[in-house]
Every structure is written in structure tokens, then in C-alpha cells.
Design a protein around this motif. Structure first.
Motif, PDB file in Angstrom:
ATOM      1  N   ARG A 305      47.556  40.309  40.430  1.00  0.00           N
ATOM      2  CA  ARG A 305      46.462  40.984  41.539  1.00  0.00           C
ATOM      3  C   ARG A 305      45.139  41.552  41.277  1.00  0.00           C
ATOM      4  N   GLY A 306      44.586  41.755  42.372  1.00  0.00           N
ATOM      5  CA  GLY A 306      43.209  41.796  42.212  1.00  0.00           C
ATOM      6  C   GLY A 306      42.783  43.214  42.695  1.00  0.00           C
ATOM      7  N   ASN A 307      41.486  43.249  43.012  1.00  0.00           N
ATOM      8  CA  ASN A 307      40.901  44.460  43.455  1.00  0.00           C
ATOM      9  C   ASN A 307      40.104  44.561  44.690  1.00  0.00           C
ATOM     10  N   LEU A 308      39.910  45.675  45.274  1.00  0.00           N
ATOM     11  CA  LEU A 308      39.496  45.823  46.565  1.00  0.00           C
ATOM     12  C   LEU A 308      37.865  45.167  47.002  1.00  0.00           C
ATOM     13  N   PRO A 309      37.034  45.203  45.729  1.00  0.00           N
ATOM     14  CA  PRO A 309      35.672  44.775  46.062  1.00  0.00           C
ATOM     15  C   PRO A 309      35.731  43.234  46.451  1.00  0.00           C
ATOM     16  N   VAL A 310      36.424  42.607  45.912  1.00  0.00           N
ATOM     17  CA  VAL A 310      36.584  41.042  46.244  1.00  0.00           C
ATOM     18  C   VAL A 310      37.077  41.041  47.688  1.00  0.00           C
ATOM     19  N   ILE A 311      37.969  41.606  48.102  1.00  0.00           N
ATOM     20  CA  ILE A 311      38.838  41.745  49.243  1.00  0.00           C
ATOM     21  C   ILE A 311      37.620  41.962  50.355  1.00  0.00           C
ATOM     22  N   GLU A 312      36.798  42.975  50.141  1.00  0.00           N
ATOM     23  CA  GLU A 312      35.404  43.214  50.913  1.00  0.00           C
ATOM     24  C   GLU A 312      34.551  42.035  51.058  1.00  0.00           C
ATOM     25  N   ASP A 313      34.286  41.631  49.831  1.00  0.00           N
ATOM     26  CA  ASP A 313      33.375  40.434  50.041  1.00  0.00           C
ATOM     27  C   ASP A 313      33.968  39.321  50.689  1.00  0.00           C
TER      28      ASP A 313
END
Lengths: 416, 91
Positions: A305-313
């Protein structure tokens, strides 16, 4: 049983009662000629081609969970062969050719759809780079077309051509590229391998290796020891963990890559489009959901699972490409663990440990490689020499300096 | 993921840039085995599933390099320290 129009008709008339499981859930035997560790697409394809092409049928695929539950079930299903470097392009084109005949070969509907892959360019320099890549593809006998702005507009009129910062100038199109149904690829290879006598052993995690002197002669598993003439690792994401048990330290870091599916829509995008000024790729599944993704998160991770900054990007890339998706809702998103190699290219090679062979380092491009990866790994396991299209994917290339660095960013895995 | 910068306090990971494994050290280029040790240093990694010592650069904050101990299975931060110890603290 062979699938056909007649079998569908017959089962339709008899209450669907005649279908049998597509593969056996085998218990491990005490010994095999070859053990493949990892029941993803690559491992199952390897077992299939070992049995089909090389006649080696005393083979087991052992998988710690259920088959296809790792990256084979976590990708964005894109298939293409639009690489630049001579170490890569013939391999990925061989994969593309295998995709083109895959469903007939396996008698299984893998939903291979050659709907075209379009890489957009947004500057003169990027156009030149894409022209170079397109020409390199043509030199290797692969289709490519360089489209200008109007050529792209004719295909996708709704893209943001006049974006103030990243106007679309054109794109590099591979019409033979497209998508395939990822789970069906796993199931198709599993069924094909099983029919040729391969044992598919699930819920069987490798905990160590059996050794005689230097050589590896089998594996220790949670379901007991299994001996083997040769052991092949196809465990991308967990390669460092498994190889460490054999005393190997590898040029690989594990990173998390996130991917996304939107709610279902009517038909909107009939191909695969990538945004060239950031990292964003999108296609539409046959169910209607937009399937998209972007960069890896960029730090070592085994968390799936990942984090929000990349989702935003990723979403910023999507909005810059096609603002009309701004009010779409996400249906789900997930993360998979990528084998990021030090030059961004894979490894299919024997290891310094006798009896142990390695298929690893797929970064986030492993799905499209599934058929050729299996073909070439089977070739290596059967003949002890590399297949001609994978001859550059050596483990020792990092020591000798023969890197295959498509992106040219050096030994920094989170940048590939 | 929030990273507790020793100087700025807990900040979003977005403010940081990642370099990688902090356990590798640049070998002596004049040593007779430099070819081997540089191969190890540039390319080979332990890549553990569990606690990992790594370099993060606080680019949008104090612009200092931070050594972070982080569990790669859960992303839990186990501890942070500045790469460069404050002046007068040299032990």
C-alpha cells in the motif's frame, strides 16, 4: 476439457453442470526435475513453456499464497513493445508476438486487445526523443507511427491540447500494443501447464534451500522439503528476501507502485494513452472503469500500500491530460511491490549458486513481459544457455558495465 | 506517512526527497580491491523486509539530510537523526 463454442452450447443446455476445475490444486511430491518458485504469470508461463516447448513435464510451481495474488493481479494490464535499447526491444517484441497468438495457444480467453498505445509528447525535444525511439523500434521490425497534433486530435479530441504549461504536440503510437485481462493470463497459463502435467502447489512458502556442497538441490517449504534438479525463482517483489536464503545479495530494491480504477463509465477511451510531461497512463476496462497509474512511491517498501502524495501526483497528471475526468470517483486503488533493479531492466540468468536460476528485476513493466519471460526462462532452465532475445539480461551486467538503462538515470532504483 | 524531522518536527513525507539505503558507505577508491568494493557500494543492497536505515532530504523544510529508521513492511518510523551532528556535539 477443451473450451469451444460447442462446449458452451452443451453446458448451456445442461445447466452448466459439466464444467471442471481449470487446474488441479496439487500436493507437493518429494522431488521434481524443476521447481519454479512463484505462482504469478511469469512462473506459470515458465512452467507451461518448459512442458510444452522443452518436454520437461516433471515440474512444480510453488506459491506462498494463491496463484496470481501478487503483481499479476495488481497491474494496469498494458501490453506493448515500444522500447529503445537493443537489449530490450527484441525481447519485448517476442513477448508481443506471443501475446498475439496466446489465446489460440492456451485455448483460453485472455481478452488480448490490440487497441493501440499512444505516448504523448509535449515539446520539440520530446518529439525528437520519440522519433528516435520510433525509428529504433522500426529497425527492430516493430510497428510505430509518429503522430502530429492533428493526428492525435483525430483519435482523442477531448484531450487538453492547449494546456498552458504542457500543450500536446503529438504522440508516438504503437497500434499493436493494447491491454489483456491480467487474471485470465494467470489462469490460462495455469490451466495449460496443468494439462501438460505440471503440479501447481499453493499455500506453500519457501523457507530455505536444500544444499549439497555449494549446489542447491531443492527447497524447504512450509509443506516440507522438496528436492529438485533445478530451482528457478520468479518471485518479483520478494526476490531479495528469497534469494538471501541462498546467500545472494542482489542489485534490487523493493518499491511500492499504486494503481487505480474509477467507477464504471460508458465507452470513453478506446486505447491506452500516456501523458508525457508527467507520469500518467490510462485505459478503460471492458467493464467501463478507467484503469490508471503513475510513478512508484519512491521509497523501499514491502507494504503493498502507498501514500497520498503519489495519489495526488497521479491525479494531477490525469487532470492535465484530460480535465473531463475531474468529477469521477475512484472505485478502488491498491499497491504492489516492484522489483526495482539498478538499471530499470530485468534479469533472466543463472546465479553463481549451482542449481539456482533467477527471473527478477521487472521494475513496473513485468506484465507485458509475461509470455516472453516464461519462454526465455524456460529456455534457460532447459538448455543452460540464454534465449537469444534475453541474452543481455544478465545478472553480471552490473559488474561488467553492460547496463540496459532505458531512462538513463543510473543506479538509483526509485528514478527508473 | 509523516517523518519526524529532528529540526522541524513531524512533517508530511511530501516535503522530503528519498535517496536510499543509509548503510552503504563509499569505499576507498585507492584500495587494491576498489573495483569489487565499488560494485558492492553502487549496485548491491540488502533490501530488508523490516527495519531499514535510509537517507531522506528535507527539501521543503530545513534542507538537511536525515537518517530515518523505518519499517518497510508497515512504513512505521522507528527513529530519525540528522546526518550531520550539530557543532560541538562531535563525539
Amino acid at each position: 476439457m477443451r473450451y469451444s463454442f460447442l462446449s458452451i452450447l452443451k453446458n448451456g443446455l445442461t445447466g452448466q453442470s459439466g464444467w471442471k476445475p481449470a487446474w488441479r490444486d496439487a500436493a507437493p511430491k518429494p522431488s521434481y526435475d524443476v521447481i519454479i518458485v512463484g505462482g504469478g504469470g511469469h512462473g506459470l508461463a515458465t512452467a507451461y513453456y518448459l512442458a510444452k516447448v522443452h518436454g520437461i513435464r516433471n515440474v512444480a510451481v510453488i506459491e506462498k499464497g494463491t496463484i496470481g495474488s501478487g503483481n499479476a493481479g495488481r497491474n494496469t494490464t498494458i501490453i506493448r513493445s515500444n522500447y529503445l535499447l537493443p537489449g530490450n526491444e527484441p525481447f519485448y517484441e517476442w513477448s508481443m508476438k506471443l501475446w498475439e497468438g496466446l489465446e489460440q495457444e492456451l485455448n483460453y480467453n485472455a481478452m488480448v486487445s490490440q487497441r493501440g498505445v499512444l505516448n504523448l509528447y509535449h515539446s520539440d525535444a520530446q518529439r525528437d526523443a520519440y522519433a528516435r525511439r520510433g525509428n529504433a523500434m522500426r529497425l527492430a521490425g516493430v510497428d510505430s507511427e509518429l503522430l502530429d497534433r492533428e493526428g492525435v486530435r483525430a483519435m482523442y479530441p477531448f484531450l487538453d491540447f492547449d494546456n498552458a504549461r504542457f500543450p500536446i504536440q503529438g504522440g508516438l503510437l504503437q497500434r499493436r500494443g493494447g491491454t489483456a485481462r491480467h487474471d485470465a493470463v494467470v489462469w490460462g497459463y495455469a490451466r495449460g501447464a496443468d494439462r501438460l502435467g505440471v503440479d501447481i502447489v499453493q499455500n506453500c512458502e519457501v523457507t530455505g534451500f536444500l544444499r549439497e556442497g555449494d549446489a542447491i538441490v531443492g527447497v524447504e517449504t512450509t509443506r516440507g522439503p522438496i528436492r529438485a534438479g533445478k530451482v528457478g525463482l520468479a518471485v518479483a517483489g520478494s526476490t531479495s528476501r528469497v534469494a538471501r536464503q541462498a546467500g545472494l545479495r542482489l542489485p534490487i530494491e523493493s518499491h511500492v507502485l499504486q494503481a487505480f480504477v474509477s467507477e464504471g463509465l460508458k465507452p470513453l477511451i478506446d486505447g491506452v494513452v500516456t501523458f508525457g510531461a508527467g507520469h500518467f497512463y490510462i485505459s478503460q476496462s471492458d467493464k467501463g472503469g478507467l484503469v490508471f497509474g503513475g510513478d512508484i512511491d519512491g521509497y523501499n517498501s514491502y507494504a503493498q500500500r502507498g501514500n497520498l502524495p503519489v495519489i495526488e501526483d497521479v491525479c494531477e497528471g490525469g487532470m492535465a491530460l484530460m480535465p473531463r475526468i475531474g468529477r469521477l470517483r475512484l472505485l478502488r486503488h491498491w499497491g504492489g511491490i516492484m522489483d526495482m533493479s539498478m538499471d530499470g531492466s530485468p534479469i533472466i540468468d543463472a546465479t553463481p549458486v549451482p542449481g539456482l536460476y533467477l527471473n527478477a528485476g521487472w521494475c513496473y513493466g513485468g506484465f507485458k513481459a509475461t509470455p516472453a519471460s516464461g519462454w526465455c526462462f524456460a529456455h534457460l532452465l532447459a538448455k543452460d544457455e540464454p534465449h537469444e532475445t534475453a541474452a543481455a539480461m544478465r545478472l553480471d551486467r552490473f559488474r561488467t558495465g553492460h547496463l540496459i538503462d532505458e531512462k538513463g538515470v543510473g543506479a538509483q532504483p526509485n528514478l527508473h | 506517512m509523516r517523518i519526524p524531522c529532528p529540526y522541524c518536527g513531524a512533517r508530511d513525507a511530501h516535503e522530503f526527497a528519498y535517496l536510499g539505503d543509509a548503510t552503504v558507505t563509499r569505499p576507498d577508491p585507492a584500495a587494491p580491491d576498489a573495483e569489487d568494493t565499488f560494485f558492492d557500494y553502487v549496485y548491491l543492497r540488502d533490501n530488508p523486509a523490516g527495519p531499514h536505515s535510509e537517507w531522506w532530504y528535507h527539501a521543503s523544510g530545513c534542507r538537511q539530510w536525515v537518517r530515518v529508521a523505518r519499517d518497510t513492511r508497515t512504513h512505521a518510523i522507528l527513529g530519525t537523526e540528522l546526518a550531520r551532528k550539530p557543532a560541538g556535539d562531535a563525539a
